[in-house]
Each structure stands twice: as C-alpha cells, then as structure tokens.
Design a protein around this motif. Structure first.
Motif, PDB file in Angstrom:
ATOM      1  N   LYS A 291      -9.618  -0.457   7.569  1.00 44.14           N
ATOM      2  CA  LYS A 291      -8.770  -0.423   6.384  1.00 44.14           C
ATOM      3  C   LYS A 291      -7.951  -1.710   6.307  1.00 44.14           C
ATOM      4  CE  LYS A 291      -6.866   3.610   7.414  1.00 44.14           C
ATOM      5  NZ  LYS A 291      -6.073   4.866   7.293  1.00 44.14           N
ATOM      6  N   PRO A 293      -4.163  -3.457   4.912  1.00 46.28           N
ATOM      7  CA  PRO A 293      -2.789  -3.099   4.526  1.00 46.28           C
ATOM      8  C   PRO A 293      -2.584  -3.258   3.019  1.00 46.28           C
ATOM      9  CG  PRO A 293      -2.832  -5.251   5.585  1.00 46.28           C
ATOM     10  CD  PRO A 293      -4.209  -4.677   5.745  1.00 46.28           C
ATOM     11  N   MET A 294      -1.759  -2.411   2.468  1.00 40.95           N
ATOM     12  CA  MET A 294      -1.422  -2.521   1.048  1.00 40.95           C
ATOM     13  C   MET A 294      -0.811  -3.892   0.753  1.00 40.95           C
ATOM     14  SD  MET A 294      -1.823   0.220  -1.015  1.00 40.95           S
ATOM     15  CE  MET A 294      -0.379   0.312  -2.067  1.00 40.95           C
ATOM     16  N   LYS A 311      -8.175   4.126  -1.817  1.00 44.25           N
ATOM     17  CA  LYS A 311      -7.635   4.639  -0.560  1.00 44.25           C
ATOM     18  C   LYS A 311      -7.614   6.155  -0.630  1.00 44.25           C
ATOM     19  CE  LYS A 311      -2.759   4.469  -1.895  1.00 44.25           C
ATOM     20  NZ  LYS A 311      -1.407   4.003  -1.556  1.00 44.25           N
ATOM     21  N   ASN A 317      -4.454   9.850   5.140  1.00 48.49           N
ATOM     22  CA  ASN A 317      -4.230   8.412   5.268  1.00 48.49           C
ATOM     23  C   ASN A 317      -2.742   8.161   5.493  1.00 48.49           C
ATOM     24  OD1 ASN A 317      -4.461   5.625   5.103  1.00 48.49           O
ATOM     25  ND2 ASN A 317      -4.689   5.588   2.881  1.00 48.49           N
ATOM     26  N   SER A 319      -1.178   6.086   7.202  1.00 50.01           N
ATOM     27  CA  SER A 319      -0.744   4.689   7.226  1.00 50.01           C
ATOM     28  C   SER A 319      -0.714   4.062   5.834  1.00 50.01           C
ATOM     29  CB  SER A 319      -1.673   3.866   8.125  1.00 50.01           C
ATOM     30  OG  SER A 319      -2.999   3.878   7.615  1.00 50.01           O
ATOM     31  N   ASN A 320      -1.219   4.794   4.828  1.00 54.29           N
ATOM     32  CA  ASN A 320      -1.221   4.329   3.433  1.00 54.29           C
ATOM     33  C   ASN A 320      -1.911   2.976   3.296  1.00 54.29           C
ATOM     34  OD1 ASN A 320      -0.606   4.728   0.686  1.00 54.29           O
ATOM     35  ND2 ASN A 320       1.206   3.425   0.827  1.00 54.29           N
ATOM     36  N   ARG A 321      -3.049   2.830   3.965  1.00 57.42           N
ATOM     37  CA  ARG A 321      -3.819   1.586   3.901  1.00 57.42           C
ATOM     38  C   ARG A 321      -5.030   1.768   2.995  1.00 57.42           C
ATOM     39  NH1 ARG A 321      -2.768  -1.847   8.568  1.00 57.42           N
ATOM     40  NH2 ARG A 321      -4.945  -2.461   8.724  1.00 57.42           N
ATOM     41  N   SER A 322      -5.512   0.650   2.464  1.00 55.91           N
ATOM     42  CA  SER A 322      -6.663   0.667   1.561  1.00 55.91           C
ATOM     43  C   SER A 322      -7.961   0.720   2.343  1.00 55.91           C
ATOM     44  CB  SER A 322      -6.672  -0.590   0.692  1.00 55.91           C
ATOM     45  OG  SER A 322      -5.472  -0.731  -0.031  1.00 55.91           O
ATOM     46  N   THR A 373      -3.605  -1.514  -4.394  1.00 52.18           N
ATOM     47  CA  THR A 373      -3.671  -2.972  -4.382  1.00 52.18           C
ATOM     48  C   THR A 373      -4.656  -3.469  -5.434  1.00 52.18           C
ATOM     49  OG1 THR A 373      -3.138  -3.082  -2.023  1.00 52.18           O
ATOM     50  CG2 THR A 373      -4.206  -5.015  -3.009  1.00 52.18           C
TER      51      THR A 373
END
Length: 411
Positions: A291, A293-294, A311, A317, A319-322, A373
């Motif tokens: 993944k 990072p935003m 995402k 998810n 970690s809120n990552r793409s 993003t």
C-alpha cells in the motif's frame, strides 16, 4: 515300520521332478534410479510448501521451496516479490510456520532466500554436475506416502519445486514457467547467506530494470475492449506517479478487468485477482501486495475525469493507506447548491467557490474529497468512461467482462 504305497512313491517322484524342472523366478533387481533411504527421507524433510499474502491478509499464491541452511528456505524471487507476508509448512505437516523475511536475493537468477521459523538438521548437498531431465526426480507427499516421479521435461512443475539428482542431492529448482534454476546458481546464492533478514515487503521495489524517467513521459493510453482512455499523472503526487510507471512497465495491468462500476459515479480497475477471475468470483481484494501512504494535495478535488487511488474501508484498513495498484476514474454527475450544502453539513466538508462551480457545471464526486489520493486526470476518452459507467451490472461488476488489454506509455 510303515509300508509305503506304490502310488504314493510315484506321486512323490513326479512332484519332485516337476519342481526341479520349473523355471526359477529371477531375483528382482532394485531399481537403479531409486535413491537411498537416507537421501529419500532427507529430500522430503528438506521440502516445504509456501503461501504468500498481500497487505490485507488475502492469499496471493501457492508455491514450494527447499531448505539450503538450517533455517533458510530457497524459492523463486518472482513468487515472493510483491507479497507482504508468507507462511510455510513441511510436506508432512499442516502446521503453519512463520516466514520472518528474506536473507538475500538474486534477481538475475530469480532466487530469494527466506529466513523461516523452523530449523532442520540435515541439509541436502548441492550437485553442480551437468544433469539431464531424465536424471532428475521430484518428490511429493500424498496420504502419508512419499511419491517419486522421474522427469522427462519441466512442464507443469510448481514454482519453487526442488529437483533432485539420483544420489539425492539438490540439483535444480523449478521456476514455474517450464524452466529450471541450476544448482550452480543455487550454490552461488547459498554462499552469500548472512545472519540477518529484512521484511519481504521490501522486495517489491527490488529490481535491476531501468524505468523511464517521468520527464520523458507525456501520458498513458489505457487500451480496453471498449475503447481507449488517455491519462496524465500529476507531479505533485510523485510517489503515485512513479509507482504507476513501474507497474505499467512491468505489464502489471495487462489483462486486468475493470471490475467495479458505480453508475454515474466511477469505474475502478487494478485488482490483481481479476486477471483470471470467473464470472461469479468476488474480486477486488488483491493489489500488488503493498500500500501507499495517503497524499492529499490542496487544490485537487474529485471533479469529473480525475484519477484517484482506491483503498479499503477503515475496518479492513486501519492504516488508511491506498492500494498499491487499484485506482478509479470519476465519471460523476452534476450537483445543485442544495446538494452541496447537504454534503458539507453531513460529511464535514467545505467546498471553495471554484469547486462548487465545477460540481454544478461539470460534475464529479464531491463526497470523496479529502478521503482519497488524486494523482491524475483523463485527457481524452471520457466518452469511453461514460459507456463503461453505463454497462449492465451483476452487483457492481460488469455483467460482460471489460478488460484492459494494455497500458501504453505516450512519449
């Protein structure tokens, strides 16, 4: 003293004569190709099954490997690259063993050495003599029995399967593509084993390929069976731009489906599990195994035609990552001032005068602003996006497959 009946004597003589004249059954020779019991058992003990997983914990693929040190297993680099984690089990056990990471790798020879959580004592010697397919054999384990097969070619051998010489030594490794990795190449990587290890997630960026610099690229043409869509990527989100360049150059997107369509809203692609998906398969869970990072950029918002990274929801998810490969293109619709006011109130957003004017006259997906993003935009082919966004669906997947044939770089 007992008298012997004449007929009994004759019968006894005949039986003796017949026995002495019967051809003797020759002793069955041991098969010369069968390895010794010691090596046979060691072969099986040295072999492992491997499973790789992506960052969401979803299974990516099955493979095999072989011990080359007490706690080091060798398999192919291509099999592990892109995975977030891996587990293994011995051939005669279903107990999962953790793969801690990689010790070293050899891209040119498609090999990676993995540090694993189970040690063994006896390691196969490596045979670097010239061996033909007919002199190699494989082992499998089925219903508690070891099964040996002599090869005549390398077709259909599982990725990472060890191949042995007649004397039981390790002679090659299957690459899963009808080829073998020789013992000479294996011995070379074994000679470079160290004490530490790194996370296999780090293998995703290991390459000996030279990728084109972003400054030499004007755009990308997505070629689908419903038409072409041309994109340009933003330099403000450089990590997404460079990641997309690498995936395109590695042909990652070839044959993937546009697997998700929300009418008048968006079309989505980039899921690795869609390449060979059947019509009733649930897809969209697999990316490249990592993944990003935003990266929110002021001034970028979800107007019609923008390209944004997908995402998973926060419950899958944290970690809120793409996702590393999945993206969507906004088809969108037009919104009224009243609707935009409601979105601001209900979602805690604030739209600038420019955004309001765009959403009212051109359209987009204002609900998404600040949550995903944005890293590019469509420069031509929105008519194709609209046609895809209007197809008949089975759930949110197109009823008839819409597939990316290729993504071409425009210089």
């Amino acid at each position: 003293m007992h008298n012997t009946h004449p007929h009994s004597i004759i019968t006894l003589l005949l039986c003796t004569l017949l026995y002495s004249c019967s051809p003797k059954k020759p002793a069955q020779a041991e098969p010369t190709e069968q390895p010794t019991t010691t090596y046979y058992g060691r072969n099986l003990d040295n072999m492992v099954r491997l499973i790789t997983y992506d960052v969401y914990g979803q299974k990516i693929a099955d493979g095999m490997g072989v011990y080359v040190a007490p706690d080091v297993v060798l398999t192919t680099f291509d099999f592990v690259k892109g995975a977030f984690s891996a587990k293994m089990n011995k051939m005669d056990s279903k107990q999962a063993v953790t793969v801690y990471g990689f010790v070293t790798y050899d891209i040119d020879n498609n090999l990676v050495a993995l540090r694993v959580g189970k040690r063994i004592q006896n390691i196969n010697p490596i045979d670097t003599t010239s061996i033909t397919p007919e002199q190699l054999y494989t082992l499998s384990y089925k219903k508690g029995k070891t099964l040996r097969t002599t090869l005549t070619n390398f077709a259909d051998q599982p990725v990472g399967e060890p191949l042995f010489a007649n004397n039981g030594s390790l002679a090659a490794l299957s690459d899963g593509n009808d080829n073998i990795i020789s013992a000479t190449q294996i011995r070379n990587i074994v000679s470079h084993l160290g004490d530490g290890h790194s996370h296999i997630y780090d293998l995703r960026l290991k390459t000996n390929k030279t990728y084109p610099h972003y400054s030499t690229i004007k755009g990308f043409r997505i070629i689908t069976n419903m038409g072409n869509i041309t994109l340009r990527l933003y330099n403000e989100t450089n990590e997404y731009r460079d990641n997309f360049i690498r995936l395109v150059c590695d042909n990652f997107y070839d044959s993937l489906l546009i697997h998700r369509v929300l009418p008048n809203y968006l079309i989505q692609t980039g899921a690795a599990d869609s390449k060979h998906a059947k019509s009733d398969d649930v897809v969209g869970w697999q990316g490249p195994g990592y993944k990003l990072p935003m990266h929110l950029v002021s001034g970028l918002y979800h107007r019609r035609g923008v390209v944004s990274a997908s995402k998973l929801p926060s419950d899958h998810n944290s970690s809120n990552r793409s996702d590393g490969s999945q993206f969507f293109i906004v088809a969108g619709r037009k919104f009224s001032d009243t609707e935009l006011n409601e979105i601001e109130r209900d979602y805690g957003k604030h739209f600038t005068p420019e955004q309001r004017q765009t959403y009212k006259t051109i359209g987009g997906a204002p609900y998404l602003d600040g949550d995903y993003t944005i890293f590019g935009e469509v420069t031509s082919g929105m008519d194709v996006v609209d046609r895809i966004a209007a197809v008949e669906l089975n759930g949110d997947r197109p009823k008839n497959d819409i597939r990316i044939k290729d993504i071409a770089i425009i210089r």
